[in-house]
Design a protein around this motif. Structure first.
Motif, PDB file in Angstrom:
ATOM      1  N   PRO A  33       7.846  -1.252  -3.149  1.00  0.00           N
ATOM      2  CA  PRO A  33       6.931  -0.444  -3.970  1.00  0.00           C
ATOM      3  C   PRO A  33       6.265  -1.298  -5.046  1.00  0.00           C
ATOM      4  O   PRO A  33       6.813  -2.316  -5.480  1.00  0.00           O
ATOM      5  N   ASP A  34       5.076  -0.872  -5.490  1.00  0.00           N
ATOM      6  CA  ASP A  34       4.434  -1.551  -6.608  1.00  0.00           C
ATOM      7  C   ASP A  34       5.035  -1.056  -7.914  1.00  0.00           C
ATOM      8  O   ASP A  34       6.035  -0.335  -7.926  1.00  0.00           O
ATOM      9  N   SER A  35       4.429  -1.424  -9.019  1.00  0.00           N
ATOM     10  CA  SER A  35       4.970  -1.055 -10.333  1.00  0.00           C
ATOM     11  C   SER A  35       4.962   0.448 -10.570  1.00  0.00           C
ATOM     12  O   SER A  35       5.684   0.956 -11.430  1.00  0.00           O
ATOM     13  N   ASN A  36       4.157   1.193  -9.798  1.00  0.00           N
ATOM     14  CA  ASN A  36       4.114   2.652  -9.915  1.00  0.00           C
ATOM     15  C   ASN A  36       5.017   3.343  -8.898  1.00  0.00           C
ATOM     16  O   ASN A  36       5.006   4.567  -8.791  1.00  0.00           O
ATOM     17  N   GLY A  37       5.765   2.551  -8.138  1.00  0.00           N
ATOM     18  CA  GLY A  37       6.692   3.126  -7.172  1.00  0.00           C
ATOM     19  C   GLY A  37       6.045   3.521  -5.851  1.00  0.00           C
ATOM     20  O   GLY A  37       6.642   4.282  -5.076  1.00  0.00           O
ATOM     21  N   ILE A  38       4.847   2.996  -5.579  1.00  0.00           N
ATOM     22  CA  ILE A  38       4.117   3.358  -4.365  1.00  0.00           C
ATOM     23  C   ILE A  38       4.242   2.254  -3.318  1.00  0.00           C
ATOM     24  O   ILE A  38       4.076   1.068  -3.628  1.00  0.00           O
ATOM     25  N   ILE A  39       4.525   2.646  -2.077  1.00  0.00           N
ATOM     26  CA  ILE A  39       4.508   1.717  -0.952  1.00  0.00           C
ATOM     27  C   ILE A  39       3.233   1.986  -0.152  1.00  0.00           C
ATOM     28  O   ILE A  39       2.880   3.138   0.105  1.00  0.00           O
ATOM     29  N   TYR A  40       2.559   0.917   0.251  1.00  0.00           N
ATOM     30  CA  TYR A  40       1.282   1.036   0.944  1.00  0.00           C
ATOM     31  C   TYR A  40       1.419   0.551   2.387  1.00  0.00           C
ATOM     32  O   TYR A  40       1.882  -0.562   2.632  1.00  0.00           O
ATOM     33  N   SER A  41       0.999   1.387   3.322  1.00  0.00           N
ATOM     34  CA  SER A  41       0.965   0.951   4.711  1.00  0.00           C
ATOM     35  C   SER A  41      -0.033  -0.189   4.860  1.00  0.00           C
ATOM     36  O   SER A  41      -1.117  -0.156   4.283  1.00  0.00           O
ATOM     37  N   GLN A  42       0.350  -1.195   5.649  1.00  0.00           N
ATOM     38  CA  GLN A  42      -0.544  -2.317   5.918  1.00  0.00           C
ATOM     39  C   GLN A  42      -1.384  -2.088   7.169  1.00  0.00           C
ATOM     40  O   GLN A  42      -2.333  -2.812   7.421  1.00  0.00           O
ATOM     41  N   VAL A  43      -1.010  -1.077   7.955  1.00  0.00           N
ATOM     42  CA  VAL A  43      -1.703  -0.781   9.203  1.00  0.00           C
ATOM     43  C   VAL A  43      -2.637   0.411   9.061  1.00  0.00           C
ATOM     44  O   VAL A  43      -3.717   0.446   9.652  1.00  0.00           O
ATOM     45  N   PHE A  44      -2.219   1.394   8.245  1.00  0.00           N
ATOM     46  CA  PHE A  44      -3.007   2.610   8.037  1.00  0.00           C
ATOM     47  C   PHE A  44      -3.456   2.666   6.579  1.00  0.00           C
ATOM     48  O   PHE A  44      -2.745   3.199   5.718  1.00  0.00           O
ATOM     49  N   PRO A  45      -4.627   2.113   6.258  1.00  0.00           N
ATOM     50  CA  PRO A  45      -5.120   2.149   4.880  1.00  0.00           C
ATOM     51  C   PRO A  45      -5.147   3.582   4.337  1.00  0.00           C
ATOM     52  O   PRO A  45      -5.556   4.509   5.033  1.00  0.00           O
ATOM     53  N   GLY A  46      -4.680   3.725   3.118  1.00  0.00           N
ATOM     54  CA  GLY A  46      -4.652   5.047   2.489  1.00  0.00           C
ATOM     55  C   GLY A  46      -3.348   5.792   2.696  1.00  0.00           C
ATOM     56  O   GLY A  46      -3.117   6.814   2.049  1.00  0.00           O
TER      57      GLY A  46
END
Length: 227
Positions: free
Chosen positions: A175-188
């Motif tokens: 997760p980033d500093s806000n606790g969010i994990i971002y898919s690398q395959v499905f933007p958004g």
């Protein structure tokens, strides 16, 4: 007069936990037992699911499907499937809790008899703990077959592992500093990890909406439309 020999009608053996079968044998036995709702073939071995617990599996499962379904609703060209059988290779036919695939030009297709064939881009499993098959045999099968992202929600550990395939190996997304994990395959496709683990579906969807409003997601939708 020679008595004719009548062979007894062929019967299909029942599917049993631990059976060692080919994928063709597995499908034949599975289809002959419609009362069974979930069975998988992993590395040539049959695994049959135990009864599903409400709070320890069914509820987390529903939250994952809601999250993925919301992404699908805003992303024409992707498809969420719940408990779909996936034909991966000659020894592996899993039935993951959920998956997300690109419909046109993706890694998987839908066969004439309505099964997923090939590796979906994202697979999600609801697991009990790190001891689960999901983080051992299945992880290796998904990695080897090219599943690009693999998310495992470990209920008893209150933890979530999101892996991204990189040079043939799975690396864990953090997760980033806000606790969010971002898919690398499905933007958004954004995931508020703490909110999901806490059962706060509203906050999970709030984080997802921010991802859906991103320029990266809009560009991805345009790319899918062109394909």
């Amino acid at each position: 007069m020679i008595a004719s020999t009548v062979s007894p009608p062929a019967t299909i053996p029942p599917l049993e936990n631990g059976d060692k079968l080919t994928r063709i044998q597995f499908e034949r036995r599975y289809q002959a037992m419609p009362e069974i709702k979930k069975a998988e073939l992993i590395e040539g071995i049959v695994y049959m699911a135990s009864p599903v617990r409400a709070k320890k599996h069914s509820k987390p499962h529903s939250h994952i499907v809601t999250w993925l379904g919301t992404y699908e609703a805003a992303t024409p060209g992707v498809e969420t499937l719940d408990n779909a059988t996936v034909r991966l290779d000659a020894d592996n036919e899993p039935q993951p809790d959920a998956l997300l695939r690109i419909e046109q030009g993706g890694q998987s297709t839908i066969s004439e008899d309505d099964y997923v064939e090939g590796a979906p881009e994202l697979i999600v499993e609801i697991a009990a703990s790190t001891a689960s098959i999901d983080l051992h045999q299945k992880l290796n099968v998904y990695r080897r077959n090219g599943v690009q992202e693999y998310l495992v929600w470990r209920i008893y550990d209150s933890e979530l592992d999101w892996f991204r395939l990189n040079a043939g190996e799975y690396i864990k997304l953090e997760p980033d500093s806000n606790g969010i994990i971002y898919s690398q395959v499905f933007p958004g496709l954004w995931l508020d990890k703490a909110a999901l683990l806490a059962g706060n579906l509203a906050k999970v969807l709030e984080g997802l909406q921010q991802g859906l409003a991103s320029q990266a997601h809009q560009d991805f939708v345009q790319q899918l439309v062109k394909e």
